[in-house]
Design a protein around this motif. Sequence first.
Motif, PDB file in Angstrom:
ATOM      1  N   ALA A  24      -8.036 -27.627  28.904  1.00  0.00           N
ATOM      2  CA  ALA A  24      -7.464 -29.263  29.033  1.00  0.00           C
ATOM      3  C   ALA A  24      -8.606 -30.414  29.074  1.00  0.00           C
ATOM      4  O   ALA A  24      -9.311 -30.181  29.976  1.00  0.00           O
ATOM      5  CB  ALA A  24      -6.352 -29.386  30.050  1.00  0.00           C
ATOM      6  N   SER A  25      -8.345 -31.232  28.422  1.00  0.00           N
ATOM      7  CA  SER A  25      -8.909 -32.519  28.720  1.00  0.00           C
ATOM      8  C   SER A  25      -7.916 -33.272  29.150  1.00  0.00           C
ATOM      9  O   SER A  25      -6.969 -33.726  28.505  1.00  0.00           O
ATOM     10  CB  SER A  25      -9.588 -33.249  27.436  1.00  0.00           C
ATOM     11  N   ILE A  26      -8.242 -34.077  30.398  1.00  0.00           N
ATOM     12  CA  ILE A  26      -7.233 -34.761  31.130  1.00  0.00           C
ATOM     13  C   ILE A  26      -7.603 -36.319  30.866  1.00  0.00           C
ATOM     14  O   ILE A  26      -8.881 -36.676  31.273  1.00  0.00           O
ATOM     15  CB  ILE A  26      -7.125 -34.509  32.530  1.00  0.00           C
ATOM     16  N   GLU A  49     -12.445 -31.022  31.281  1.00  0.00           N
ATOM     17  CA  GLU A  49     -13.096 -32.231  31.482  1.00  0.00           C
ATOM     18  C   GLU A  49     -11.975 -33.255  31.925  1.00  0.00           C
ATOM     19  O   GLU A  49     -10.775 -33.274  31.578  1.00  0.00           O
ATOM     20  CB  GLU A  49     -13.877 -33.055  30.450  1.00  0.00           C
ATOM     21  N   ILE A  50     -12.382 -34.326  32.915  1.00  0.00           N
ATOM     22  CA  ILE A  50     -11.521 -35.414  33.330  1.00  0.00           C
ATOM     23  C   ILE A  50     -12.108 -36.719  32.478  1.00  0.00           C
ATOM     24  O   ILE A  50     -13.283 -36.991  32.596  1.00  0.00           O
ATOM     25  CB  ILE A  50     -11.276 -35.818  34.524  1.00  0.00           C
ATOM     26  N   VAL A  62      -6.484 -29.053  24.648  1.00  0.00           N
ATOM     27  CA  VAL A  62      -4.984 -29.767  24.957  1.00  0.00           C
ATOM     28  C   VAL A  62      -5.397 -31.159  25.522  1.00  0.00           C
ATOM     29  O   VAL A  62      -6.324 -31.085  26.420  1.00  0.00           O
ATOM     30  CB  VAL A  62      -4.407 -29.122  25.530  1.00  0.00           C
ATOM     31  N   LEU A  63      -4.797 -31.938  25.011  1.00  0.00           N
ATOM     32  CA  LEU A  63      -4.892 -33.495  25.685  1.00  0.00           C
ATOM     33  C   LEU A  63      -3.902 -33.666  26.661  1.00  0.00           C
ATOM     34  O   LEU A  63      -2.532 -33.355  26.212  1.00  0.00           O
ATOM     35  CB  LEU A  63      -4.795 -34.519  24.738  1.00  0.00           C
ATOM     36  N   VAL A  64      -4.354 -34.057  28.164  1.00  0.00           N
ATOM     37  CA  VAL A  64      -3.097 -34.340  28.914  1.00  0.00           C
ATOM     38  C   VAL A  64      -3.319 -35.637  29.532  1.00  0.00           C
ATOM     39  O   VAL A  64      -4.441 -35.970  29.979  1.00  0.00           O
ATOM     40  CB  VAL A  64      -3.295 -33.209  30.216  1.00  0.00           C
ATOM     41  N   ASN A  92      -1.411 -30.653  22.037  1.00  0.00           N
ATOM     42  CA  ASN A  92      -2.587 -30.000  21.064  1.00  0.00           C
ATOM     43  C   ASN A  92      -3.335 -30.998  20.821  1.00  0.00           C
ATOM     44  O   ASN A  92      -2.752 -31.905  20.033  1.00  0.00           O
ATOM     45  CB  ASN A  92      -2.110 -28.985  20.347  1.00  0.00           C
ATOM     46  N   ARG A  93      -4.753 -31.058  20.750  1.00  0.00           N
ATOM     47  CA  ARG A  93      -5.750 -32.071  20.225  1.00  0.00           C
ATOM     48  C   ARG A  93      -5.555 -32.238  18.913  1.00  0.00           C
ATOM     49  O   ARG A  93      -5.528 -33.229  18.344  1.00  0.00           O
ATOM     50  CB  ARG A  93      -6.924 -31.626  20.885  1.00  0.00           C
TER      51      ARG A  93
END
Length: 448
Positions: A141-143, A173-174, A227-229, A320-321
């Motif tokens: 996940a990329s937050i 990553e954030i 995944v984009l969060v 999903n990115r």
Amino acid sequence: MRNVIIQCLLCASLTFGIWIAVFNIYLHYNHVKKQEKIQEKGNPLIWSLGEKLQSKPDSVHLPRAYNVRVERASEDEPAEPKLLLSSGENFNYSIPEVIHGYSTYGFNSIISKNLGHYRNVPDTRNVMCQKKMYPAKLPTASIIICFHNEEFNALFRTLSSIMTLTQQYILEEIILVDDMSDFDDLKEKLDYHLEIFRGKIKLIRNKKREGLIRARMTGASHASGDVLVFLDSHCEVNKVWLEPLLNAIAKDPKMVVCPLIDVIDYMTLEYQPSPIVRGAFNWRLEFKWDHVLSYEIEGPEGPTTPIRSPAMAGGIFAINRHYFNEIGQYDKGMNLWGGENLELSLRIWMCGGQLYVIPCSRVGHINRQHVTNRFEIMKVVEYNNLRLVHTWLDEYKGQFFLRRPALKSAAYGNISERVELRKRLGCKSFQWYLDTIFPELEASKAIS
């Protein structure tokens, strides 16, 4: 003369102490009275289109809708801000720090400062959720967290809760996007404190104010996770919050998922559990929280069952990115924020995706009460909503204009790119959406 000065100082100190005591007593009194009212009346914020449902007798708290309806100021309302801010019944704040906090951030910045950079929050998940196990191999996940003039401690609690309560192997990553903040503590001070998270956080500073929608697109363009969060900048995540979201997307990459949004009270900053709800909206395109009927959670998975949601609040969700890029990201023709959550919700459902609330994932969100530049925000939301109406509502756009006739001839920019996107994706009609996903909205046509 010296004795007089000393006496004056003592009186001033005593007066200040009394103010602080009264303020603390009020916070406790207001919280207790609020709980009593909820228990007596049920929660009035739960809204249902199709039928009137009784609130549960338990004390429950609803997350605040992200879309705002800004009422026109009356002619008698002064143009300048009032010196006293009223909250609750028959009580006015006059402590300068409190006034500054509420007018600047929309919540109690004094308590936020006292809470510091991290705190433990109660585990609000259902017992069945606490027993669930998730695969060892999950997407990463990329937050993405965008902020503009956020209160420093609230922002840092958001980051600290993520870093503390998220398994590092699924956290790619954030990505922090500073949308041209003015406040000094969000510059060098923030850079200094972020050093403890080195290697996990990317900080992007916009060179001009873009607004939430385009700032999120900037963050997404720098992401490398599966995944984009998307999170707001005044949240606190709960235990095992990310695994349920990633697991749902791993099963179906075209499923967009939201956690249950717990309430962080704007006055006390108390973390309060939300009941199981879904997102909805009315013909004015105002987002609302709606009841989940009991039969929807009576299956073998019980209260852990993912809940199909006609719409999302928009502040907190995972996607999903590659799917986010495939379906057209956000409408970059929209400004600031407002309406983008409903536009994306309709696009997901009508163009082959799914939108669900995952009850086993919980994230707290500060229930902010203040909106600056009310008239500007109202005009922006109207503009964004018009882009949605003319792109997605088909023959049902008349239902919107029936309730907002003044907007029939209002400008909404060029939507040819979004219309072409809809054709290219082979999206279904709005009639299909009403018939299949949200029949309660169709049934409410006669309701003003």
